[in-house]
Design an enzyme around this catalytic site. Structure first.
Site, PDB file in Angstrom:
ATOM      1  N   GLU A  13       0.830  -1.210   0.000  1.00  0.00           N
ATOM      2  CA  GLU A  13       0.000   0.000   0.000  1.00  0.00           C
ATOM      3  C   GLU A  13       0.861   1.255   0.000  1.00  0.00           C
ATOM      4  O   GLU A  13       2.078   1.208   0.234  1.00  0.00           O
ATOM      5  CB  GLU A  13      -0.937   0.012   1.210  1.00  0.00           C
ATOM      6  CG  GLU A  13      -0.214   0.047   2.542  1.00  0.00           C
ATOM      7  CD  GLU A  13      -1.020   0.737   3.643  1.00  0.00           C
ATOM      8  OE1 GLU A  13      -1.538   1.837   3.412  1.00  0.00           O
ATOM      9  OE2 GLU A  13      -1.098   0.164   4.746  1.00  0.00           O
ATOM     10  N   LYS A  53      -4.872  11.001   0.844  1.00  0.00           N
ATOM     11  CA  LYS A  53      -5.167   9.651   1.333  1.00  0.00           C
ATOM     12  C   LYS A  53      -6.376   9.123   0.563  1.00  0.00           C
ATOM     13  O   LYS A  53      -7.432   9.761   0.540  1.00  0.00           O
ATOM     14  CB  LYS A  53      -5.471   9.726   2.827  1.00  0.00           C
ATOM     15  CG  LYS A  53      -5.873   8.407   3.466  1.00  0.00           C
ATOM     16  CD  LYS A  53      -6.074   8.596   4.960  1.00  0.00           C
ATOM     17  CE  LYS A  53      -6.857   7.450   5.565  1.00  0.00           C
ATOM     18  NZ  LYS A  53      -7.210   7.707   6.972  1.00  0.00           N
ATOM     19  N   VAL A  61      -5.402   0.461   2.888  1.00  0.00           N
ATOM     20  CA  VAL A  61      -5.555  -0.995   2.756  1.00  0.00           C
ATOM     21  C   VAL A  61      -6.758  -1.309   1.861  1.00  0.00           C
ATOM     22  O   VAL A  61      -6.668  -2.142   0.950  1.00  0.00           O
ATOM     23  CB  VAL A  61      -5.708  -1.648   4.153  1.00  0.00           C
ATOM     24  CG1 VAL A  61      -6.166  -3.099   4.028  1.00  0.00           C
ATOM     25  CG2 VAL A  61      -4.396  -1.560   4.924  1.00  0.00           C
ATOM     26  N   ASP A  95     -17.123   5.672  13.437  1.00  0.00           N
ATOM     27  CA  ASP A  95     -15.873   5.616  12.674  1.00  0.00           C
ATOM     28  C   ASP A  95     -15.364   4.175  12.597  1.00  0.00           C
ATOM     29  O   ASP A  95     -14.717   3.671  13.519  1.00  0.00           O
ATOM     30  CB  ASP A  95     -14.817   6.540  13.289  1.00  0.00           C
ATOM     31  CG  ASP A  95     -13.613   6.700  12.373  1.00  0.00           C
ATOM     32  OD1 ASP A  95     -13.513   5.955  11.374  1.00  0.00           O
ATOM     33  OD2 ASP A  95     -12.770   7.585  12.640  1.00  0.00           O
ATOM     34  N   SER A 115     -13.346   1.739   9.800  1.00  0.00           N
ATOM     35  CA  SER A 115     -12.581   1.838   8.551  1.00  0.00           C
ATOM     36  C   SER A 115     -13.220   1.045   7.412  1.00  0.00           C
ATOM     37  O   SER A 115     -13.701  -0.086   7.611  1.00  0.00           O
ATOM     38  CB  SER A 115     -11.167   1.316   8.780  1.00  0.00           C
ATOM     39  OG  SER A 115     -10.448   1.342   7.566  1.00  0.00           O
ATOM     40  N   ALA A 116     -13.176   1.629   6.226  1.00  0.00           N
ATOM     41  CA  ALA A 116     -13.621   0.924   5.017  1.00  0.00           C
ATOM     42  C   ALA A 116     -12.721  -0.280   4.713  1.00  0.00           C
ATOM     43  O   ALA A 116     -13.068  -1.111   3.870  1.00  0.00           O
ATOM     44  CB  ALA A 116     -13.638   1.886   3.827  1.00  0.00           C
ATOM     45  N   ASP A 117     -11.587  -0.387   5.416  1.00  0.00           N
ATOM     46  CA  ASP A 117     -10.749  -1.589   5.256  1.00  0.00           C
ATOM     47  C   ASP A 117     -11.562  -2.846   5.573  1.00  0.00           C
ATOM     48  O   ASP A 117     -11.383  -3.889   4.927  1.00  0.00           O
ATOM     49  CB  ASP A 117      -9.536  -1.554   6.207  1.00  0.00           C
ATOM     50  CG  ASP A 117      -8.524  -0.471   5.865  1.00  0.00           C
ATOM     51  OD1 ASP A 117      -8.693   0.224   4.850  1.00  0.00           O
ATOM     52  OD2 ASP A 117      -7.561  -0.315   6.640  1.00  0.00           O
ATOM     53  N   LYS A 158      -3.428  -1.689  15.649  1.00  0.00           N
ATOM     54  CA  LYS A 158      -2.955  -0.840  16.752  1.00  0.00           C
ATOM     55  C   LYS A 158      -4.066  -0.644  17.763  1.00  0.00           C
ATOM     56  O   LYS A 158      -5.237  -0.586  17.398  1.00  0.00           O
ATOM     57  CB  LYS A 158      -2.611   0.547  16.214  1.00  0.00           C
ATOM     58  CG  LYS A 158      -1.314   0.642  15.494  1.00  0.00           C
ATOM     59  CD  LYS A 158      -0.894   2.115  15.430  1.00  0.00           C
ATOM     60  CE  LYS A 158       0.495   2.231  14.856  1.00  0.00           C
ATOM     61  NZ  LYS A 158       0.505   2.124  13.406  1.00  0.00           N
TER      62      LYS A 158
END
Ligand code: PSU
Ligand code: MN
Length: 306
Positions: A22, A83, A103, A135, A137-139, A156
């Site tokens: 990435e 981003k 990602v 919130d 992540s779209a990951d 993390k």
């Protein structure tokens, strides 16, 4: 529409091992110049272990699989690089802009390019406080719908690790921990959460990939490989740092797409760069592991065709 380097195109066409990388980690995950040094070194490690590296980004509106040294330098240093998660790709392409792929976006483009293994540091996930901020992540969404194996060092603890693992379970994404019974938390080998599933070594991962897609699963797989012991920062040391970074995020009112880059940068500052050293070490390790998985997977696919 994807622009391949000759090296990547030839390897994909011939069914030889290729590993996607990435670019958000370069542009928005680490400071300059350590970011470009890391990106270059990691490509070397993948080659040394028998696979072709394909760093993915959108440059001048063109999605690319495989980048030149100049491309890496631009991504590492040009402030106009944005981003790019999946939803950002259409407009970046339409405007001819530069996008560093997360990602999610890297998985999407890797899949289009026919690449099945992708190496990174840490995944996005469910942020702490997501019950009010939403919130997530779209990951995670992309992992549920794109058949790419993502090698990482866990997530993390800026995230809610428990809720991230629950979400991945709901989405039907296999989460394999390589060589350990506990889920790793990026800087630390443990997280307080058990491994959802354990595998040992690249051959077992490659077989799980083949089985997943033979079964018709539309999802990707997560392979969490713990940071090497020598490079680990114990969770007890990271916890206060992460708490401080999260407090600073709140105090500044930063949210949405800027949250993760802010937290990553703040953690590097608060640890005087020690977190960066650990981050680079785990990406190196993941590069080796990812290359070995790609080599095993290509061999299995080759046997099938004989
Ligand atoms: N976590 C890390 N390092 C990173 C990222 C996440 O430890 O560099 C980056 C990855 O590109 C990931 C993105 O896809 O942040 C997630 O951003 P968001 O939380 O906005 O979805
Ligand atoms: Mn987010």
């Amino acid at each position: 529409m994807i622009e391949w380097t000759d090296e990547v195109a030839e390897a994909v066409d011939a069914g030889r091992p290729v590993v996607a990388l990435e670019s958000t980690i370069i542009s928005h995950g680490m400071p300059y110049p350590q970011n470009v040094a890391m990106a270059t070194e990691v490509e070397g490690i993948i080659r040394e272990h028998g696979a072709v590296p394909a760093t993915i980004a959108v440059l001048g509106g063109v999605p690319k699989a495989g980048l030149s040294a100049d491309d890496l330098e631009l991504l590492a240093s040009d402030p106009t690089v944005v981003k790019a998660s999946v939803r950002d790709l259409p407009t970046i392409i339409a405007r001819g802009g530069h996008g560093a792929t997360t990602v999610a976006a890297t998985m999407h483009l890797a899949n289009l390019a026919g690449i099945r293994v992708f190496v990174t540091g840490g995944l996005g996930g469910v942020h702490r406080g997501a019950e009010t901020s939403f919130d997530i992540s779209a990951d995670l969404t992309e992992l549920s719908r794109t058949p790419v194996c993502v090698v990482c060092a866990g997530v993390k603890s800026i995230l809610d690790i428990g809720l991230t693992l629950e979400s991945l379970e709901t989405l039907g994404v296999p989460v394999l921990v390589d060589g350990s019974d506990v889920f790793p938390s990026f800087y630390s080998r443990g997280s307080g959460f058990p491994a959802p599933l354990r595998v040992d070594g690249p051959d077992e991962v490659a077989r799980a990939m083949r089985a997943a897609w033979w079964l018709g699963l539309t999802s990707g797989l997560v392979v969490a490989h713990p940071i090497p012991e020598a490079d680990e920062i114990p969770a007890a040391e990271m916890d206060p740092v992460i708490a401080q970074a999260l407090a600073d995020l709140d105090a500044r009112g930063i949210s949405g797409r800027d949250a993760t880059p802010f937290l990553l940068g703040r953690i590097v500052e608060l640890t005087d760069g020690r977190s960066l050293t650990a981050n680079i070490a785990l990406v190196r390790e993941n590069a080796r592991v990812g290359a070995e998985i790609a080599v095993r997977y290509a061999a299995l696919q080759g046997q099938e065709q004989e």
